[in-house]
Design an enzyme around this catalytic site. Structure first.
Site, PDB file in Angstrom:
ATOM      1  N   GLU A  12       0.948  -1.289   0.110  1.00 44.30           N
ATOM      2  CA  GLU A  12       0.358  -0.483   0.448  1.00 44.30           C
ATOM      3  C   GLU A  12       1.104   1.158  -0.270  1.00 44.30           C
ATOM      4  O   GLU A  12       0.467   2.187   1.132  1.00 44.30           O
ATOM      5  CB  GLU A  12      -0.945  -0.058   1.277  1.00 44.30           C
TER       6      GLU A  12
ATOM      7  N   TYR B 204       0.005  -7.083  -1.928  1.00 48.51           N
ATOM      8  CA  TYR B 204      -0.851  -6.611  -1.067  1.00 48.51           C
ATOM      9  C   TYR B 204      -2.422  -7.267  -2.003  1.00 48.51           C
ATOM     10  O   TYR B 204      -2.682  -7.102  -2.083  1.00 48.51           O
ATOM     11  CB  TYR B 204      -0.737  -5.639  -1.231  1.00 48.51           C
TER      12      TYR B 204
ATOM     13  N   ASP C  67       0.005  -7.920   3.381  1.00 45.64           N
ATOM     14  CA  ASP C  67      -0.813  -7.861   3.455  1.00 45.64           C
ATOM     15  C   ASP C  67      -2.056  -9.061   2.653  1.00 45.64           C
ATOM     16  O   ASP C  67      -2.187  -8.405   1.692  1.00 45.64           O
ATOM     17  CB  ASP C  67      -1.236  -6.433   3.589  1.00 45.64           C
TER      18      ASP C  67
ATOM     19  N   ASN D  51      -4.524  -9.138   4.075  1.00 43.57           N
ATOM     20  CA  ASN D  51      -5.856  -9.981   4.152  1.00 43.57           C
ATOM     21  C   ASN D  51      -7.150 -10.571   4.647  1.00 43.57           C
ATOM     22  O   ASN D  51      -8.369 -10.478   4.713  1.00 43.57           O
ATOM     23  CB  ASN D  51      -6.369  -8.435   3.079  1.00 43.57           C
TER      24      ASN D  51
ATOM     25  N   ASP E 134      -1.786   2.061  10.293  1.00 40.31           N
ATOM     26  CA  ASP E 134      -2.817   1.226  10.959  1.00 40.31           C
ATOM     27  C   ASP E 134      -2.533  -0.444  11.533  1.00 40.31           C
ATOM     28  O   ASP E 134      -2.816  -0.791  12.021  1.00 40.31           O
ATOM     29  CB  ASP E 134      -4.126   1.540  10.619  1.00 40.31           C
TER      30      ASP E 134
END
Length: 250
Positions: A35, A104, A143, A145, A240
């Site tokens: 990201e 990602y 990530d 997810n 985050d």
């Protein structure tokens, strides 16, 4: 060799929040970013001693992956076997003894509007990683997810069916592991709860450690004996997500 992975939620923003201090202190051989939300040239990104490999999304300010590597690879590719490249989600570096894949994974969105897309992405990614792993050890980071098991998020019962904890996403991660891979952190810490890598910005979630573990290092099962250490850096702010780490012997 030391590997670090971090969803920075916008590299330019993270740079203003201590990114370089952590980057320099951790001194990783490979530093993988998800990201990035930028194209090369939108900011001066100098990394003395590191080669830079970028895969930016066609849409500006969206998605994107980067690898900073101390060693120059034999080969660099983006996307998954030539597909899934428009959102800048995957970079693969080939080295003599291993492959490094920075990923990602797509978010399925609150209303699960991208669930079908995500399922197709997962199938292509698993097949791709299996092909790589048949040639030499493969390290997937990023990530992804998804919180795989209930131990991987603080409030599993309240989140069943929500983005990142749907049965479909969890099942695809299970399929990946069954295809010959290990979740390196769970391999070393099989029963330890309360280890997370992402927290909502709302309700003081990070302060209260109400989080999710959705960032991973996944390693070829035949190379799991080479895993020396895995870690999570929850004290590192700037996004985050927090960074995660892996050390392997090659």
């Amino acid at each position: 060799m030391k590997f670090v992975s971090w969803n920075v939620n916008g590299l330019r923003a993270c740079i203003t929040k201590g990114f370089w201090e952590f980057f320099q202190n951790v001194n990783a051989d490979f530093f993988c970013i998800q990201e990035s939300k930028m194209q090369p040239g939108q900011a001066v990104i100098e990394t003395p001693g590191y080669y830079q490999y970028w895969n930016s999304a066609q849409r500006k300010g969206y998605s994107g992956t980067i690898i900073f590597a101390k060693e120059q690879p034999l080969h660099v590719s983006t996307g998954i076997s030539g597909a899934y490249d428009d959102e800048g989600r995957v970079i693969t570096l080939e080295y003599p003894k291993f492959y490094l894949v920075n990923c990602y994974s797509p978010n399925v969105k609150r209303e699960l509007t991208r669930l079908d897309y995500r399922m197709d992405f997962e199938d292509h990614l698993r097949n791709y990683l299996t092909e790589l792993s048949a040639k030499k050890p493969m390290i997937l980071c990023g990530d992804l997810n998804v919180a795989h098991e209930e131990i991987d998020l603080k409030n599993p019962k309240n989140n069943i069916g929500n983005a990142g904890f749907t049965n479909e996403e969890r099942s695809k991660f299970t399929e990946l592991l069954q295809a010959g891979f290990v979740d390196s952190f769970r391999f070393q810490h099989p029963e330890e709860p309360d280890h997370y890598s992402w927290w909502s910005y709302r309700f003081k979630a990070r302060e209260r450690n109400i989080g999710w573990r959705i960032d991973y290092f996944v390693v070829s099962e035949h190379a799991k004996s080479q895993i020396q250490n895995t870690c999570i850096y929850p004290e590192i702010l700037g996004s985050d997500h927090c960074p995660i780490g892996l050390e392997m012997q090659f």
